[in-house]
Design a protein around this motif. Structure first.
Motif, PDB file in Angstrom:
ATOM      1  N   VAL A   1       0.911  -1.169   0.039  1.00 28.16           N
ATOM      2  CA  VAL A   1       0.027  -0.046   0.024  1.00 28.16           C
ATOM      3  C   VAL A   1       0.965   1.315  -0.073  1.00 28.16           C
ATOM      4  O   VAL A   1       2.238   1.246   0.489  1.00 28.16           O
ATOM      5  CB  VAL A   1      -1.004   0.158   1.228  1.00 28.16           C
ATOM      6  CG1 VAL A   1      -1.981  -1.166   1.355  1.00 28.16           C
ATOM      7  CG2 VAL A   1      -0.097   0.158   2.397  1.00 28.16           C
ATOM      8  N   GLY A   2       0.613   2.632  -0.439  1.00 31.22           N
ATOM      9  CA  GLY A   2       1.106   3.640  -0.433  1.00 31.22           C
ATOM     10  C   GLY A   2       0.960   4.497  -1.791  1.00 31.22           C
ATOM     11  O   GLY A   2      -0.199   3.957  -2.301  1.00 31.22           O
TER      12      GLY A   2
ATOM     13  N   PRO B   1       4.327  10.117   2.305  1.00 27.94           N
ATOM     14  CA  PRO B   1       5.227  10.617   1.756  1.00 27.94           C
ATOM     15  C   PRO B   1       5.518  12.118   2.144  1.00 27.94           C
ATOM     16  O   PRO B   1       6.796  12.634   2.389  1.00 27.94           O
ATOM     17  CB  PRO B   1       5.254  10.823   0.282  1.00 27.94           C
ATOM     18  CG  PRO B   1       3.658  10.586   0.057  1.00 27.94           C
ATOM     19  CD  PRO B   1       3.273  10.082   1.218  1.00 27.94           C
ATOM     20  N   ASN B   2       4.664  12.792   2.800  1.00 26.96           N
ATOM     21  CA  ASN B   2       4.908  13.977   3.390  1.00 26.96           C
ATOM     22  C   ASN B   2       5.227  14.322   4.847  1.00 26.96           C
ATOM     23  O   ASN B   2       5.242  15.360   5.397  1.00 26.96           O
ATOM     24  CB  ASN B   2       3.830  15.144   2.788  1.00 26.96           C
ATOM     25  CG  ASN B   2       3.776  15.174   1.348  1.00 26.96           C
ATOM     26  OD1 ASN B   2       4.963  15.306   0.619  1.00 26.96           O
ATOM     27  ND2 ASN B   2       2.786  15.281   0.623  1.00 26.96           N
ATOM     28  N   ASP B   3       5.349  13.125   5.534  1.00 29.03           N
ATOM     29  CA  ASP B   3       5.197  13.058   7.051  1.00 29.03           C
ATOM     30  C   ASP B   3       6.939  13.238   7.296  1.00 29.03           C
ATOM     31  O   ASP B   3       7.700  12.501   7.085  1.00 29.03           O
ATOM     32  CB  ASP B   3       5.005  11.799   7.438  1.00 29.03           C
ATOM     33  CG  ASP B   3       4.983  11.719   8.985  1.00 29.03           C
ATOM     34  OD1 ASP B   3       5.655  12.260   9.687  1.00 29.03           O
ATOM     35  OD2 ASP B   3       3.794  11.412   9.400  1.00 29.03           O
ATOM     36  N   GLU B   4       7.025  14.653   7.983  1.00 27.51           N
ATOM     37  CA  GLU B   4       8.405  15.105   8.359  1.00 27.51           C
ATOM     38  C   GLU B   4       9.010  14.019   9.209  1.00 27.51           C
ATOM     39  O   GLU B   4      10.214  13.693   9.145  1.00 27.51           O
ATOM     40  CB  GLU B   4       8.219  16.356   8.759  1.00 27.51           C
ATOM     41  CG  GLU B   4       7.963  17.368   7.712  1.00 27.51           C
ATOM     42  CD  GLU B   4       7.996  18.793   8.126  1.00 27.51           C
ATOM     43  OE1 GLU B   4       8.351  19.210   9.376  1.00 27.51           O
ATOM     44  OE2 GLU B   4       7.315  19.693   7.341  1.00 27.51           O
TER      45      GLU B   4
ATOM     46  N   GLN C   1       8.051   1.287   4.154  1.00 25.28           N
ATOM     47  CA  GLN C   1       6.628   0.854   3.980  1.00 25.28           C
ATOM     48  C   GLN C   1       5.969   2.567   4.460  1.00 25.28           C
ATOM     49  O   GLN C   1       4.840   2.647   4.016  1.00 25.28           O
ATOM     50  CB  GLN C   1       6.242  -0.176   4.823  1.00 25.28           C
ATOM     51  CG  GLN C   1       6.960  -1.295   4.043  1.00 25.28           C
ATOM     52  CD  GLN C   1       6.320  -2.610   4.810  1.00 25.28           C
ATOM     53  OE1 GLN C   1       5.122  -2.909   4.894  1.00 25.28           O
ATOM     54  NE2 GLN C   1       7.445  -3.414   5.271  1.00 25.28           N
ATOM     55  N   LEU C   2       6.431   2.905   5.749  1.00 23.16           N
ATOM     56  CA  LEU C   2       5.606   4.071   6.456  1.00 23.16           C
ATOM     57  C   LEU C   2       5.830   5.148   5.282  1.00 23.16           C
ATOM     58  O   LEU C   2       4.628   6.038   5.033  1.00 23.16           O
ATOM     59  CB  LEU C   2       6.076   4.425   7.551  1.00 23.16           C
ATOM     60  CG  LEU C   2       5.793   3.436   8.654  1.00 23.16           C
ATOM     61  CD1 LEU C   2       6.396   3.475   9.926  1.00 23.16           C
ATOM     62  CD2 LEU C   2       4.186   3.528   9.016  1.00 23.16           C
TER      63      LEU C   2
ATOM     64  N   LEU D   1       3.730  -1.550  12.192  1.00 19.76           N
ATOM     65  CA  LEU D   1       5.114  -0.934  11.455  1.00 19.76           C
ATOM     66  C   LEU D   1       5.719  -0.045  12.253  1.00 19.76           C
ATOM     67  O   LEU D   1       6.982  -0.221  12.483  1.00 19.76           O
ATOM     68  CB  LEU D   1       4.689  -0.338  10.347  1.00 19.76           C
ATOM     69  CG  LEU D   1       4.283  -1.208   8.939  1.00 19.76           C
ATOM     70  CD1 LEU D   1       3.924  -0.235   7.804  1.00 19.76           C
ATOM     71  CD2 LEU D   1       5.411  -1.884   8.547  1.00 19.76           C
ATOM     72  N   GLU D   2       5.173   0.908  12.945  1.00 14.46           N
ATOM     73  CA  GLU D   2       5.761   1.772  14.086  1.00 14.46           C
ATOM     74  C   GLU D   2       6.613   0.914  14.975  1.00 14.46           C
ATOM     75  O   GLU D   2       7.787   1.278  15.459  1.00 14.46           O
ATOM     76  CB  GLU D   2       4.903   2.665  14.558  1.00 14.46           C
ATOM     77  CG  GLU D   2       4.773   3.771  13.147  1.00 14.46           C
ATOM     78  CD  GLU D   2       3.725   5.020  13.670  1.00 14.46           C
ATOM     79  OE1 GLU D   2       2.873   5.003  14.633  1.00 14.46           O
ATOM     80  OE2 GLU D   2       3.796   5.946  12.797  1.00 14.46           O
ATOM     81  N   LYS D   3       5.706   0.225  15.692  1.00 13.04           N
ATOM     82  CA  LYS D   3       6.582  -0.768  16.732  1.00 13.04           C
ATOM     83  C   LYS D   3       7.806  -1.566  16.212  1.00 13.04           C
ATOM     84  O   LYS D   3       8.706  -1.404  16.951  1.00 13.04           O
ATOM     85  CB  LYS D   3       5.341  -1.685  17.237  1.00 13.04           C
ATOM     86  CG  LYS D   3       4.534  -1.037  18.263  1.00 13.04           C
ATOM     87  CD  LYS D   3       3.409  -1.852  18.675  1.00 13.04           C
ATOM     88  CE  LYS D   3       2.408  -1.302  19.354  1.00 13.04           C
ATOM     89  NZ  LYS D   3       1.005  -2.043  19.815  1.00 13.04           N
TER      90      LYS D   3
END
Length: 197
Positions: free
Chosen positions: A58-59, A178-181, A172-173, A150-152
């Motif tokens: 996904v993405g 894509p715009n997450d600083e 993956q994140l 995924l974050e864990k």
């Protein structure tokens, strides 16, 4: 002036492959039959590649393209790649639009068009507003890894200094957001640690 696709409206529907689509963009006036015809074409014929569904991919995939004066796809550049046939599908759809763009008398042959499409499974992944032009949502019995999982896994890999593994989860994140600083900062930290080691 580069034509860029702008956020305009959100529309939910299903295409002929049973995939729910959200369209959130205005393609501009360069498609001969107009922006609605362009999005009807995308909505009707886009397919979420089975390989990508099976892998839980996904993405957001983002591409730039140009249409020459013969009304043919002249260049196709992948800016954000998801793989597993997704970019091949976008290229196939753009080739299908050949012959349907305004003549060069009405547009600049050197204009570069940008298209970003989010691919999601079972409504589990929701891109943030403005991150993409359209969402393709496969309603399948496919695996999907939640963001929190995924974050864990990312945090665990970082705490164990397993940077290659951490980069897999981070990629993956970033593909999803894509715009997450925050994710970009983590990526920069991983890159600086791997360059030093």
């Amino acid at each position: 002036m580069k034509p860029i696709l702008f956020f305009l409206f959100i529309l939910l529907s299903f295409n002929s492959y049973g995939q729910k689509l959200e369209m959130t963009n205005k393609v501009g006036t360069f498609y001969e039959e107009g922006e609605q015809a362009f999005w009807r074409h995308m909505k009707r014929y886009i397919k979420y590649p089975v390989k990508a569904q099976e892998k839980g991919i996904v993405g957001i995939s983002e591409v730039n393209f140009r249409i020459n004066c013969d009304n043919k796809l002249e260049s196709f550049e992948i800016l954000k790649e998801l793989g597993y046939g997704i970019e091949d599908e976008l290229k196939r759809l753009l080739i299908d639009t050949e012959g349907n763009w305004l003549s060069c008398e009405n547009r600049n042959e050197n204009d570069v068009y940008n298209l970003s499409i989010a691919f999601s499974l079972k409504d589990e992944y929701k891109p943030r507003e403005g991150d993409c032009d359209m969402v393709v949502n496969a309603m399948c019995d496919c695996k999907f890894i939640e963001d929190s999982v995924l974050e864990k896994k990312l945090d665990k890999a970082l705490s164990q200094e397993k940077y290659a593994k951490a980069q897999e989860f981070l990629t993956q994140l970033i593909n999803r957001y894509p715009n997450d600083e925050k994710y970009q900062e983590i990526s920069n930290k991983i890159n600086s640690k791997t360059k030093v080691d």
